[in-house]
Structures are given as structure tokens and as C-alpha cells.
Motif scaffolding. Sequence first.
Motif, PDB file in Angstrom:
ATOM      1  N   GLY A  52     -26.544  63.976  78.036  1.00 36.19           N
ATOM      2  CA  GLY A  52     -24.614  64.379  77.263  1.00 36.19           C
ATOM      3  C   GLY A  52     -24.864  64.045  75.846  1.00 36.19           C
ATOM      4  N   GLY A  53     -26.375  63.596  75.230  1.00 34.04           N
ATOM      5  CA  GLY A  53     -25.852  63.100  73.468  1.00 34.04           C
ATOM      6  C   GLY A  53     -24.792  61.855  73.612  1.00 34.04           C
ATOM      7  N   VAL A  54     -25.633  61.975  71.753  1.00 33.97           N
ATOM      8  CA  VAL A  54     -24.228  61.217  70.978  1.00 33.97           C
ATOM      9  C   VAL A  54     -23.161  61.435  70.908  1.00 33.97           C
ATOM     10  CG1 VAL A  54     -24.059  59.178  69.624  1.00 33.97           C
ATOM     11  CG2 VAL A  54     -26.050  59.046  71.076  1.00 33.97           C
ATOM     12  N   LEU A  55     -21.906  61.482  70.541  1.00 39.59           N
ATOM     13  CA  LEU A  55     -21.319  61.869  70.050  1.00 39.59           C
ATOM     14  C   LEU A  55     -21.079  62.922  70.163  1.00 39.59           C
ATOM     15  CD1 LEU A  55     -21.226  60.743  66.578  1.00 39.59           C
ATOM     16  CD2 LEU A  55     -20.536  59.451  68.256  1.00 39.59           C
ATOM     17  N   GLY A  56     -20.817  63.667  71.136  1.00 39.74           N
ATOM     18  CA  GLY A  56     -21.294  65.172  71.363  1.00 39.74           C
ATOM     19  C   GLY A  56     -21.773  66.390  70.938  1.00 39.74           C
ATOM     20  N   ARG A  57     -23.124  65.355  70.573  1.00 38.30           N
ATOM     21  CA  ARG A  57     -24.364  66.221  69.940  1.00 38.30           C
ATOM     22  C   ARG A  57     -25.603  66.075  70.571  1.00 38.30           C
ATOM     23  NH1 ARG A  57     -22.824  65.431  64.303  1.00 38.30           N
ATOM     24  NH2 ARG A  57     -24.575  66.044  63.094  1.00 38.30           N
ATOM     25  N   LYS A  58     -26.464  66.723  70.188  1.00 42.99           N
ATOM     26  CA  LYS A  58     -28.208  66.654  70.752  1.00 42.99           C
ATOM     27  C   LYS A  58     -28.831  65.553  69.544  1.00 42.99           C
ATOM     28  CE  LYS A  58     -27.979  67.710  75.394  1.00 42.99           C
ATOM     29  NZ  LYS A  58     -27.515  69.191  75.907  1.00 42.99           N
ATOM     30  N   LEU A  59     -29.501  64.489  70.539  1.00 37.02           N
ATOM     31  CA  LEU A  59     -30.228  63.949  69.469  1.00 37.02           C
ATOM     32  C   LEU A  59     -31.539  64.990  68.978  1.00 37.02           C
ATOM     33  CD1 LEU A  59     -30.329  60.126  70.353  1.00 37.02           C
ATOM     34  CD2 LEU A  59     -28.966  61.591  68.672  1.00 37.02           C
ATOM     35  N   GLU A  60     -31.725  64.597  67.763  1.00 38.85           N
ATOM     36  CA  GLU A  60     -33.215  65.838  66.619  1.00 38.85           C
ATOM     37  C   GLU A  60     -34.209  64.803  66.729  1.00 38.85           C
ATOM     38  OE1 GLU A  60     -32.483  68.875  64.944  1.00 38.85           O
ATOM     39  OE2 GLU A  60     -34.871  69.641  64.666  1.00 38.85           O
ATOM     40  N   LEU A  61     -35.303  64.406  67.589  1.00 38.21           N
ATOM     41  CA  LEU A  61     -36.428  63.356  66.802  1.00 38.21           C
ATOM     42  C   LEU A  61     -37.192  64.218  65.954  1.00 38.21           C
ATOM     43  CD1 LEU A  61     -37.339  60.401  66.636  1.00 38.21           C
ATOM     44  CD2 LEU A  61     -38.451  61.017  68.805  1.00 38.21           C
TER      45      LEU A  61
END
Length: 367
Positions: A52-61
Motif C-alpha cells: 500500500g505504500g507510505v502515506l497513501g502513496r507509492k514510493l518511487e526509487l
Amino acid sequence: MSVLLLLNGCNQQGGDTIKIGEFASLTGKEATFGQSSHEGTLLAIEEINAAGGVLGRKLELLTEDTQSKSGEPATVVNKLISRDGVVGILGEVASSRSLEAAPICQQNKIPMVSPSSTNPKVTETGDYVFRVCFIDPFQGTVMANFATKTLKAKKVAVFTDVKSDYSKGLAKFFKEQFVKNGGQIGAELDFNGGDKDFKAQLTAIKATGPDGIFIPGYYTDAALIAIQAKQLGLNIPLLGGDGWESEKLTEIGKDAVEGHYFSTHYHPDVGSEVSKKFVEHYRKRWNGKNPDALAACGYDSALVLADAIKRAGATDGAKIREALAATRDFQAVTGNITINAQRDATKSAVILQVKDGKFKYLETVSP
Ligand code: PHE
């Protein structure tokens, strides 16, 4: 004009994804460091996103290659910060390259988390610079005590890569403890990372009749040194630190590295439930490859940063920085991570021996 500004603001903060920068030596002299570290880091990011990601957002590396070269870290980290607008940075493995990037992160107030740089100076750069591994005063002590107590060595030689901050620091900390233990440093010789011929120094070392040689270098140099030491008939234990950890050590060194010892952060055979799960997932993700310490530290660095962003509840540098500094007892693959007042993690080391071309776990040493 105002539209541009708006878009710019959007890139920096409010986009769909939370951008995380990574800089690693994916190619060049220490390529296996960057590759392993990246594989661990990416796995962590993918798992966080799947949940589900972090703070409702996906992480982008966003990953940049430092090519194992000095000069590159500054270029790529500046790019990650000013062009890409990352909110945090993971890297590097090698201390000298972390030391190059750290002042840039500090100046821009973008938190940097090194997975595995162990030289104390890295986090001394400033309050935006963290690491999830132990530091070399500890690692040097571990190997000095191993030389004294387990190997019963009385006189050792120290062979240092003067081009590397890591090597110089680790050599110093090893020497201090070995002398404290009543041991004698019979010879201190230097090389330059990337050298091919170590015979002159090894001949000088041999003349002092040491019980062992401490070589705080990286794997290619350490393997070549072991080959040439064997050719010169130096049949004594060779000792190293985490910089030896690469499958290339045995690929290059073959039987010349057999039986020798080094300390590092992690071994897949020992560890918690978290570690076992990691080994399983890593092998699945990377075609059956076993994770090494670099992979585990890379994985942990991403988890710790993501956890800090979650606790910060925001993506601005100052808030993430504060949350990172408040990391306590975080259950990670390489052990439980508490960020101390120096922004380092106090953790155990493992000692491994090269056995039949593999790294065999010998013992765990706690701080
Ligand atoms: N500790 C090394 C350094 O600071 C890097 C390293 C970490 C190498 C772990 C191998 C394994 O330069």
C-alpha cells in the motif's frame, strides 16, 4: 511563469509518488557492492508498495550509478535533489563516496541514509546524515580481538589502501585495539586501490615474520593480495573487514583466499524471523541468488527511511530527519536498529571464514 512554478512545486512535493533517491556503484571496481545493495533496496521498496505504500502513496526509487568513481557521487546526488526532487537519499556503500555526497544532502536538508558505510566521519558531516550499520571503531575492535583471542596472533602486519577513507579508518581502529591487547604491529604498508602488484610490500611484510596480515581493503585488491601473498610463501591468516564481502573475492582469489577471515554485518544462516523471510523473498526476486550483507543493509536502509516518512506524516526534509533520528528498536534484517545520538546504529558484527569457496559463519560479536 506562474504555471512553471506551480508545476515545479508539484514535482517537489505533491506528486503521486514519493520519490526516493539511491546512489550506488552499479558498475566499475566495486560493482558487486552497488548491485547487491540495490537489489536489497529495490526489494524493500517493492514490498512496501505492494503493501500500500507510505502515506497513501507509492514510493518511487530513482537509482543513479556512481561507477565506483570519485566525483560521480556529487554529480548524481545533486541531480537527484535538484532535478528529480527526491525527499530522501539512500547510499552509498563505500565510505569515501558517502563522504562526498553527505555535505550536499546536508546543505539541501535532504536526509541521507547510508546502508553500509562504516567510517565514523560519514555521519559526522551533519544532522541530516544517518546510517543503519555499525561503525569501524567497533569493526576494528572485533577483528583485533579475534586476532588476539582466537588466532593467538602476537605480531601482525597492517596493509592499508591509502586511497580509501574506509581502509585508513579501519586500519587505525584495528591497530589501536590490537596494541591494547598486548599485540605488536610488525609492519605497516600502503597500497592504492586498483594496484595490481603488491609484491614489494608483501616481501617487506614477510621479512618481519608476522602471525597474520590485516587487509582492510575491498574485494578485488584483497583477492590479488592473497594470491601474491601465497606466491611469496606467506602461509599465515589474512584478515579483513566487510569490504571483502563479494562473490568476486573467491572468484578472483580461488584457493589463495581459502581459510582467511573477515567481519561483516550479516549472514543469511543466522538471524531472526525477519531475516529468514527476507532470504526467501530475496531469492525469489533475484533468481535464486543468496543475499549478502550489502543486500541486507540496502533492504534495511529503505525500510528505515520509509518508516521514518510514515512516522513523520509528511515528506519535508526536516520532518523526515526528525523521525529518522527518533528511530528506536526497529526490527530489521541485520538486527534491531536504534539510531543513536551520532546517527549511527549500534549492532552486532559477524565473523566469516572462506571455506570451499563460500563464506562460512563463525561467530556473532555484540557491541
Ligand atoms: N563499510 C564499507 C565502507 O564503508 C563498505 C562495505 C559495506 C563493503 C558492507 C562491503 C560490505 O566503505
